[in-house]
Design a protein around this motif. Structure first.
Motif, PDB file in Angstrom:
ATOM      1  N   LEU A   1       0.830  -1.199   0.000  1.00 44.05           N
ATOM      2  CA  LEU A   1       0.000   0.000   0.000  1.00 44.05           C
ATOM      3  C   LEU A   1       0.868   1.253   0.000  1.00 44.05           C
ATOM      4  N   GLY A   2       1.890   1.260   0.848  1.00 35.99           N
ATOM      5  CA  GLY A   2       2.790   2.410   0.907  1.00 35.99           C
ATOM      6  C   GLY A   2       3.496   2.645  -0.418  1.00 35.99           C
ATOM      7  N   GLU A   3       3.890   1.556  -1.065  1.00 37.52           N
ATOM      8  CA  GLU A   3       4.550   1.682  -2.370  1.00 37.52           C
ATOM      9  C   GLU A   3       3.623   2.297  -3.413  1.00 37.52           C
ATOM     10  N   GLY A   4       2.390   1.793  -3.498  1.00 35.72           N
ATOM     11  CA  GLY A   4       1.458   2.279  -4.498  1.00 35.72           C
ATOM     12  C   GLY A   4       1.139   3.755  -4.337  1.00 35.72           C
ATOM     13  N   LEU A   5       0.883   4.182  -3.108  1.00 33.65           N
ATOM     14  CA  LEU A   5       0.565   5.587  -2.860  1.00 33.65           C
ATOM     15  C   LEU A   5       1.772   6.479  -3.108  1.00 33.65           C
ATOM     16  N   GLY A   6       2.959   5.998  -2.738  1.00 40.05           N
ATOM     17  CA  GLY A   6       4.183   6.774  -2.970  1.00 40.05           C
ATOM     18  C   GLY A   6       4.494   6.911  -4.446  1.00 40.05           C
ATOM     19  N   LEU A   7       4.196   5.884  -5.219  1.00 38.50           N
ATOM     20  CA  LEU A   7       4.440   5.928  -6.656  1.00 38.50           C
ATOM     21  C   LEU A   7       3.538   6.973  -7.329  1.00 38.50           C
ATOM     22  N   LEU A   8       2.306   7.083  -6.857  1.00 38.27           N
ATOM     23  CA  LEU A   8       1.405   8.118  -7.368  1.00 38.27           C
ATOM     24  C   LEU A   8       1.948   9.512  -7.066  1.00 38.27           C
ATOM     25  N   TRP A   9       2.513   9.675  -5.890  1.00 40.65           N
ATOM     26  CA  TRP A   9       3.114  10.962  -5.504  1.00 40.65           C
ATOM     27  C   TRP A   9       4.278  11.300  -6.439  1.00 40.65           C
TER      28      TRP A   9
ATOM     29  N   THR B   1       5.806   8.596 -19.955  1.00 40.65           N
ATOM     30  CA  THR B   1       6.346   8.027 -18.718  1.00 40.65           C
ATOM     31  C   THR B   1       5.527   8.419 -17.508  1.00 40.65           C
ATOM     32  N   GLN B   2       5.103   9.673 -17.447  1.00 40.47           N
ATOM     33  CA  GLN B   2       4.350  10.150 -16.290  1.00 40.47           C
ATOM     34  C   GLN B   2       3.007   9.423 -16.162  1.00 40.47           C
ATOM     35  N   GLN B   3       2.314   9.235 -17.262  1.00 42.36           N
ATOM     36  CA  GLN B   3       1.057   8.485 -17.226  1.00 42.36           C
ATOM     37  C   GLN B   3       1.288   7.032 -16.831  1.00 42.36           C
ATOM     38  N   THR B   4       2.397   6.463 -17.298  1.00 49.54           N
ATOM     39  CA  THR B   4       2.729   5.084 -16.942  1.00 49.54           C
ATOM     40  C   THR B   4       2.953   4.946 -15.445  1.00 49.54           C
ATOM     41  N   LEU B   5       3.687   5.895 -14.867  1.00 48.43           N
ATOM     42  CA  LEU B   5       3.949   5.854 -13.423  1.00 48.43           C
ATOM     43  C   LEU B   5       2.649   5.960 -12.628  1.00 48.43           C
ATOM     44  N   SER B   6       1.726   6.804 -13.093  1.00 50.16           N
ATOM     45  CA  SER B   6       0.429   6.952 -12.409  1.00 50.16           C
ATOM     46  C   SER B   6      -0.363   5.646 -12.452  1.00 50.16           C
ATOM     47  N   MET B   7      -0.405   5.028 -13.621  1.00 55.35           N
ATOM     48  CA  MET B   7      -1.130   3.771 -13.768  1.00 55.35           C
ATOM     49  C   MET B   7      -0.507   2.674 -12.905  1.00 55.35           C
TER      50      MET B   7
ATOM     51  N   LEU C   1      -2.174   0.206  -9.970  1.00 57.61           N
ATOM     52  CA  LEU C   1      -2.096  -1.255 -10.058  1.00 57.61           C
ATOM     53  C   LEU C   1      -1.379  -1.858  -8.851  1.00 57.61           C
ATOM     54  N   VAL C   2      -0.321  -1.199  -8.377  1.00 60.77           N
ATOM     55  CA  VAL C   2       0.402  -1.694  -7.203  1.00 60.77           C
ATOM     56  C   VAL C   2      -0.514  -1.680  -5.978  1.00 60.77           C
ATOM     57  N   THR C   3      -1.269  -0.609  -5.831  1.00 58.23           N
ATOM     58  CA  THR C   3      -2.182  -0.499  -4.682  1.00 58.23           C
ATOM     59  C   THR C   3      -3.208  -1.632  -4.693  1.00 58.23           C
ATOM     60  N   ILE C   4      -3.747  -1.939  -5.861  1.00 54.32           N
ATOM     61  CA  ILE C   4      -4.723  -3.029  -5.977  1.00 54.32           C
ATOM     62  C   ILE C   4      -4.073  -4.385  -5.689  1.00 54.32           C
ATOM     63  N   SER C   5      -2.838  -4.577  -6.164  1.00 54.12           N
ATOM     64  CA  SER C   5      -2.157  -5.870  -5.998  1.00 54.12           C
ATOM     65  C   SER C   5      -1.853  -6.195  -4.541  1.00 54.12           C
ATOM     66  N   ALA C   6      -1.889  -5.172  -3.677  1.00 57.12           N
ATOM     67  CA  ALA C   6      -1.650  -5.416  -2.252  1.00 57.12           C
ATOM     68  C   ALA C   6      -2.635  -6.433  -1.686  1.00 57.12           C
ATOM     69  N   LEU C   7      -3.814  -6.549  -2.301  1.00 54.61           N
ATOM     70  CA  LEU C   7      -4.821  -7.500  -1.833  1.00 54.61           C
ATOM     71  C   LEU C   7      -4.327  -8.945  -1.927  1.00 54.61           C
ATOM     72  N   CYS C   8      -3.410  -9.212  -2.867  1.00 53.03           N
ATOM     73  CA  CYS C   8      -2.880 -10.573  -2.998  1.00 53.03           C
ATOM     74  C   CYS C   8      -2.085 -10.987  -1.763  1.00 53.03           C
ATOM     75  N   ALA C   9      -1.459 -10.014  -1.091  1.00 53.01           N
ATOM     76  CA  ALA C   9      -0.720 -10.329   0.125  1.00 53.01           C
ATOM     77  C   ALA C   9      -1.666 -10.794   1.226  1.00 53.01           C
ATOM     78  N   VAL C  10      -2.847 -10.186   1.274  1.00 55.46           N
ATOM     79  CA  VAL C  10      -3.848 -10.577   2.279  1.00 55.46           C
ATOM     80  C   VAL C  10      -4.288 -12.021   2.059  1.00 55.46           C
ATOM     81  N   ALA C  11      -4.285 -12.475   0.807  1.00 57.08           N
ATOM     82  CA  ALA C  11      -4.746 -13.833   0.480  1.00 57.08           C
ATOM     83  C   ALA C  11      -3.763 -14.915   0.896  1.00 57.08           C
ATOM     84  N   VAL C  12      -2.518 -14.542   1.208  1.00 57.93           N
ATOM     85  CA  VAL C  12      -1.512 -15.534   1.617  1.00 57.93           C
ATOM     86  C   VAL C  12      -1.734 -15.876   3.080  1.00 57.93           C
ATOM     87  N   ARG C  13      -2.239 -17.074   3.332  1.00 59.03           N
ATOM     88  CA  ARG C  13      -2.499 -17.493   4.699  1.00 59.03           C
ATOM     89  C   ARG C  13      -1.953 -18.899   4.923  1.00 59.03           C
TER      90      ARG C  13
END
Length: 439
Positions: free
Chosen positions: A322-330, A398-404, A408-420
């Motif tokens: 989550l921190g990575e995804g939000l920081g990448l948007l910044w 490049t700037q649009q790519t970084l935003s996208m 995507l990184v923020t959404i992918s964080a949900l996969c970590a929750v699935a690891v049990r």
């Protein structure tokens, strides 16, 4: 002699600590070689009159072949041992690293850049070797520290290669040959590292796999090390859903890391109009975070697991993603050089820690198929980098790519929750940890 339950950082007296230090050194050299071309791309672009599409193809090629090699190299570690696998990779990888310096066209440069990507598989061997050398209570720290210090090779390359080229030019070498001579250095370092790795490491605490098998001793990973060990390891790992969840998260953290290594210098030059040397230093700051941030991810993972069990490792990974995804948007929307560098350091901290937290989980997914698990998850990182490369080629900005990518990184964080992990998983690891502590 069993797995080490502590890291004696300033010692080379045991096989475990020799493997620890030589794995991160070999990894450092491989990553230095892998990303040595990236900070010189503004010069190489002019040399071959490259279009934006051709540069995108080169960035994709740099990481594409690593997917296949990472899938293969993990089971090869199970079959032949990490000592042979690493030595062979260093020797074979030195050929295209040296060859790229002699390329005479876009096509030949692209070809060698594609082959250089194979050295990125060094990461899998590094993680494999430390995983078989260290006990559960410190394996997350060992994996993250060796990976982080090795990863720093990419950051050092960003800052060192422009300076190395400048030094070559000061010696009187022509501008057209300056970047070529500079690129010979990482190839030579790989050959030296291959000799050191072969001479001073062994496969596991008890010795080398081939000698152990000859003596009738089963190794821990890959179905007792039989001839089917490599395929068994891959098949077993591929059938575990947790492997594929971490495949995605690693694509979202390490894939982004590789992408930033490839585009950071040229982004600072073209977007903020920095000089080649200044852009290299700015880009290097991202890679140099690996000196401590990836290790920090592993250390924190070990600590939270000791306090709350294996599932806490996955929760930590979720927070890092989550921190990575939000920081990448910044970073994508930073309006000044200073703001961009600060944002890059912030999201870079989460990115490197997420990488460390991912591989702190790897030894616990399935010890019977450690090579397969490490290989598949490692390949996920390069799938992420290739996907990011195609995304940038498609968007053309490049700037649009970084935003996208931030979204995507923020959404992918949900996969970590699935690891049990199940109760039997936790009990097995608790027994193993108790046995190592009593040893």
């Amino acid at each position: 002699m069993g797995k080490a339950n502590r890291i004696a950082l300033f010692s080379l007296g045991t096989p475990q600590m020799r493997a620890f230090h030589l794995t991160w050194m070999a990894f450092f050299v491989c990553f230095f070689a892998w990303f040595a071309c990236a900070p010189l791309m503004p010069v190489i672009k002019g040399e071959f009159q490259l279009s934006p599409g051709q540069i995108a193809n080169i960035n994709i090629a740099a990481v594409a072949v690593t997917i296949l090699v990472r899938l293969i190299i993990g089971p090869m570690c199970d079959r032949f041992g990490p000592r042979k696998a690493y030595t062979g990779l260093l020797l074979a990888g030195a050929v295209p690293v040296i060859g790229v310096a002699f390329s005479q066209s876009y096509e030949s440069f692209l070809f060698f850049r594609l082959l250089i990507g194979a050295v990125g598989a060094s990461f899998v061997i590094t993680q494999y070797h430390t995983s078989v050398m260290f006990a559960p209570n410190v394996v997350g720290t060992a994996n993250a520290a060796t990976a982080g210090w090795g990863n720093a090779g990419g950051g050092v390359a960003q800052g060192a290669m422009p300076l190395l080229m400048a030094a070559v030019l000061m010696l009187g070498v022509s501008h057209g040959w300056g970047w070529r001579v500079a690129l010979l250095v990482p190839g030579a370092l790989m050959l030296v590292m291959a000799a050191l790795y072969w001479r001073f490491t062994q496969d596991c605490p008890e010795g080398n796999f081939d000698a152990l098998r000859a003596a009738g001793v089963n190794v821990e990973s890959g179905k007792g090390g039989g001839k089917s060990g490599g395929w068994y390891s891959f098949r077993t790992a591929a059938g575990n859903y947790r492997v594929w969840m971490l495949f995605i998260t690693y694509g979202a953290c390490f894939g982004v890391e590789i992408f930033i290594h490839n585009i950071a210098a040229i982004y600072y030059v073209e977007h903020f109009k920095l000089s080649l040397e200044s852009a290299g230093i700015a880009a290097a700051s991202f890679g140099l975070l690996a000196l401590f941030a990836r290790a920090l991810g592993g250390i924190v993972s070990d600590k939270v697991a000791a306090a709350g069990g294996l599932n806490r490792r996955a929760t930590l990974l979720f927070v890092m993603m989550l921190g990575e995804g939000l920081g990448l948007l910044w970073f994508a929307h930073a309006g000044s050089v200073a703001g961009a560098v600060i944002a890059m350091l912030c999201f870079g901290l989460f990115t490197h820690m997420a990488c460390g937290a991912t591989y702190a989980l790897v030894p616990f997914i399935d010890r019977r198929a450690l090579g397969g698990v490490a290989g598949i998850i490692g390949a996920g990182g390069n799938v992420g980098a290739v996907a990011a490369g195609f995304l940038m080629k498609g968007l053309g900005n490049t700037q649009q790519t970084l935003s996208m990518l931030g979204v995507l990184v923020t959404i992918s964080a949900l996969c970590a929750v699935a690891v049990r992990f199940t109760a039997p998983d936790k009990n097995d690891e608790a027994v193993l940890a108790d046995n190592k502590a009593a040893a």
